[in-house]
Write a protein that holds these residues in place. Structure first.
Motif, short mmCIF file in Angstrom:
data_model
loop_
_atom_site.label_atom_id
_atom_site.label_comp_id
_atom_site.label_asym_id
_atom_site.label_seq_id
_atom_site.Cartn_x
_atom_site.Cartn_y
_atom_site.Cartn_z
N GLU A 132 5.78 0.03 0.34
CA GLU A 132 5.15 0.99 -0.05
C GLU A 132 5.19 1.67 -1.51
OE1 GLU A 132 4.11 3.98 2.22
OE2 GLU A 132 4.47 2.91 4.35
N GLU A 133 4.91 0.56 -2.21
CA GLU A 133 4.93 0.87 -3.86
C GLU A 133 3.54 0.78 -4.39
OE1 GLU A 133 7.93 1.87 -5.22
OE2 GLU A 133 9.06 1.45 -3.71
N LYS A 134 3.72 1.21 -6.09
CA LYS A 134 2.09 0.92 -6.48
C LYS A 134 2.03 -0.75 -6.73
CE LYS A 134 2.16 4.86 -9.66
NZ LYS A 134 2.02 5.44 -10.74
N ALA A 135 0.80 -0.87 -6.69
CA ALA A 135 0.33 -2.41 -6.74
C ALA A 135 0.82 -3.34 -7.99
CB ALA A 135 -1.22 -2.22 -6.48
N GLY A 136 0.55 -2.38 -9.01
CA GLY A 136 0.77 -3.20 -10.39
C GLY A 136 2.30 -3.57 -10.49
N ASP A 137 2.96 -2.42 -10.21
CA ASP A 137 4.51 -2.74 -10.35
C ASP A 137 4.98 -3.67 -9.18
OD1 ASP A 137 4.60 -0.67 -12.09
OD2 ASP A 137 5.40 0.85 -10.74
N THR A 138 4.58 -3.83 -7.97
CA THR A 138 4.83 -4.67 -7.03
C THR A 138 4.41 -6.11 -7.30
OG1 THR A 138 4.35 -2.91 -5.38
CG2 THR A 138 4.90 -5.17 -4.63
N LEU A 139 3.30 -6.29 -7.86
CA LEU A 139 2.89 -7.53 -8.17
C LEU A 139 3.51 -8.19 -9.31
CD1 LEU A 139 -0.91 -7.37 -7.40
CD2 LEU A 139 0.74 -8.41 -6.17
N GLU A 140 3.92 -7.27 -10.41
CA GLU A 140 4.65 -7.87 -11.59
C GLU A 140 5.92 -8.27 -11.19
OE1 GLU A 140 4.31 -5.13 -14.67
OE2 GLU A 140 2.72 -5.90 -15.35
N ALA A 141 6.51 -7.42 -10.27
CA ALA A 141 8.03 -7.92 -9.55
C ALA A 141 7.79 -9.14 -8.74
CB ALA A 141 8.31 -6.76 -8.67
N ILE A 142 6.73 -9.25 -7.91
CA ILE A 142 6.65 -10.51 -7.35
C ILE A 142 6.33 -11.89 -8.25
CG2 ILE A 142 4.83 -11.83 -5.64
CD1 ILE A 142 4.77 -9.11 -4.16
N ILE A 143 5.63 -11.50 -9.23
CA ILE A 143 5.32 -12.80 -10.31
C ILE A 143 6.70 -13.12 -10.99
CG2 ILE A 143 4.49 -13.40 -12.50
CD1 ILE A 143 1.92 -12.26 -11.59
N GLU A 144 7.61 -12.04 -11.34
CA GLU A 144 8.86 -12.21 -11.96
C GLU A 144 9.73 -13.34 -11.28
OE1 GLU A 144 10.30 -8.60 -13.77
OE2 GLU A 144 12.23 -9.60 -13.51
N LYS A 145 9.90 -12.73 -9.83
CA LYS A 145 10.52 -13.58 -8.83
C LYS A 145 10.09 -15.04 -8.56
CE LYS A 145 13.88 -10.90 -6.96
NZ LYS A 145 15.17 -11.21 -6.84
N ASN A 160 0.81 -1.04 -0.22
CA ASN A 160 -0.09 -0.03 -0.01
C ASN A 160 0.81 1.29 -0.11
OD1 ASN A 160 -2.98 0.68 0.30
ND2 ASN A 160 -1.96 2.13 1.91
N MET A 161 0.65 2.11 -0.84
CA MET A 161 1.22 3.52 -0.84
C MET A 161 0.61 4.23 0.26
SD MET A 161 1.81 4.56 -4.84
CE MET A 161 0.30 5.39 -4.97
N GLY A 162 1.46 4.53 1.27
CA GLY A 162 0.89 5.42 2.41
C GLY A 162 0.57 4.20 3.49
N PRO A 163 0.42 5.01 4.70
CA PRO A 163 0.11 4.04 6.02
C PRO A 163 -1.24 3.24 6.11
CG PRO A 163 -0.12 6.39 6.57
CD PRO A 163 0.21 6.36 4.94
N THR A 164 -1.46 2.27 6.73
CA THR A 164 -2.59 1.81 6.89
C THR A 164 -2.66 1.57 8.46
OG1 THR A 164 -2.03 -0.78 7.23
CG2 THR A 164 -2.19 0.00 4.91
N ALA A 165 -4.18 1.23 8.80
CA ALA A 165 -4.46 1.18 10.37
C ALA A 165 -3.63 -0.14 10.90
CB ALA A 165 -5.71 1.29 10.48
N MET A 166 -3.16 -1.08 9.98
CA MET A 166 -2.95 -2.13 10.35
C MET A 166 -1.42 -2.57 10.24
SD MET A 166 -5.53 -3.63 11.84
CE MET A 166 -7.08 -2.71 11.92
N ASP A 167 -0.60 -1.49 9.95
CA ASP A 167 1.02 -1.66 9.57
C ASP A 167 1.74 -2.41 10.60
OD1 ASP A 167 0.56 -0.59 7.16
OD2 ASP A 167 1.61 1.55 7.60
N ARG A 168 1.09 -2.23 12.03
CA ARG A 168 2.17 -2.89 13.00
C ARG A 168 1.85 -4.40 13.13
NH1 ARG A 168 -2.46 -0.70 14.87
NH2 ARG A 168 -3.52 -1.38 16.42
N PHE A 169 1.03 -4.84 12.25
CA PHE A 169 0.76 -6.39 12.43
C PHE A 169 1.47 -6.94 11.19
CE2 PHE A 169 -3.08 -4.93 14.27
CZ PHE A 169 -3.07 -5.56 15.71
N ALA A 170 1.93 -6.07 10.41
CA ALA A 170 2.60 -6.55 8.98
C ALA A 170 3.86 -7.27 9.20
CB ALA A 170 2.44 -5.62 8.03
#
Ligand code: NAD
Length: 247
Positions: A230-243, A215-225
């Protein structure tokens, strides 16, 4: 992009025998649908969705509901899935995720080809009759409203039709109970594009055994993560699939 955090997320996905994903409005901003809380562009800046999209307004002032809230819903129906929605459909096809719990009502996970989707806030494909429960295509409501029939009336029983969307003030559908069971029995939950301010959906990350938040920006549950990206969803998911698929 922090490759270290991508590597950590990939490791958690690989070590998980069951992973669910929870999405929010942030996954659809790259499809041109404003979210509620991004600074300057979010819907809160122009209109108060908690009022415009609420059951008290739908019941007491249908003219206002169909002029304001209903148009927010209709605007979403023109959007197309973006690379984040497509990446999630691919992750499901490859067997890395079991399915998606979405707070979104924009139908974009369906359009991207995801199969197992729990729409805990409803959808903008359908409407239903508040008297006989008959389900109709949302276009039926749109045509009636455009012809000045406000509120739109059911052809079967003359009850009042409404969109099949969870409005502020509504109970959540049965899908939410299924979503809780899916998270309880998962090893990992990946949250994408949600500020996690809306209850009760924001209980789900607290129930997760392992938690990745994209998520770009804070969330109410960051402390549980376990991992926060903190990046754009599309770029991040594409990088995860590539790996995930590189070996
Ligand atoms: P939210 O607006 O509260 O939070 C969205 C979050 O996503 C923000 O923190 C924002 O910074 C982040 N974000 C924006 N673009 C992003 C991107 N490209 N990549 C990663 N992060 C990004 O949304 P919410 O938590 O889903 O709660 C809003 C409620 O409103 C939900 O219940 C939802 O049903 C409804 N809603 C739905 C839609 C939709 O269907 N597309 C749109 C607006 C609101």
């Amino acid at each position: 992009m922090s490759l270290k955090n991508i590597d950590k997320a990939v490791k958690l996905i690989k070590n998980s025998s069951k992973t669910m994903v929870l999405t929010g409005a942030g996954i659809s901003t790259e499809s041109g649908i404003p979210d509620f809380r991004s600074p300057n562009t979010g819907l809160w800046e122009n209109i108060d969705p908690m009022e415009a999209l609420s059951t008290p307004v739908l019941r007491r002032d249908p003219e206002k509901f169909y002029k304001e809230g209903f148009n927010i819903l209709l605007d979403m129906t023109h959007a197309k899935p973006n690379k984040a929605h497509k990446a999630l459909a691919e992750l499901e096809r490859l067997g890395y995720i079991k399915g998606i719990i979405t707070q979104n009502i924009d139908n974009l996970h369906y359009m991207a080809g995801s199969k197992y989707i729990l729409e805990v806030h409803g959808n903008t494909r359908e409407g239903y009759c508040t008297s006989c429960g008959d389900v109709v295509d949302l276009n039926v409501l749109t045509t009636k409203v455009n012809n000045g029939e406000i509120p739109p009336i059911c052809d079967n029983c003359k009850g009042i039709l409404r969109p099949n969307v969870v409005l502020f003030g509504d109970m959540l559908p049965e899908e939410f109970n299924i979503a809780m069971r899916e998270v309880e029995t998962s090893d990992l939950l990946i949250v994408i594009g949600s500020s996690l301010m809306v209850a009760p959906v924001n209980y789900l990350p607290q129930m997760a055994k392992r938690l990745v938040i994209i998520n770009m920006g804070p969330t109410a549950m960051d402390r549980f993560a376990d991992v926060k990206i903190e990046e754009k969803a599309g770029d991040t998911l594409e990088a995860i699939i590539e790996k995930l698929t590189e070996e």
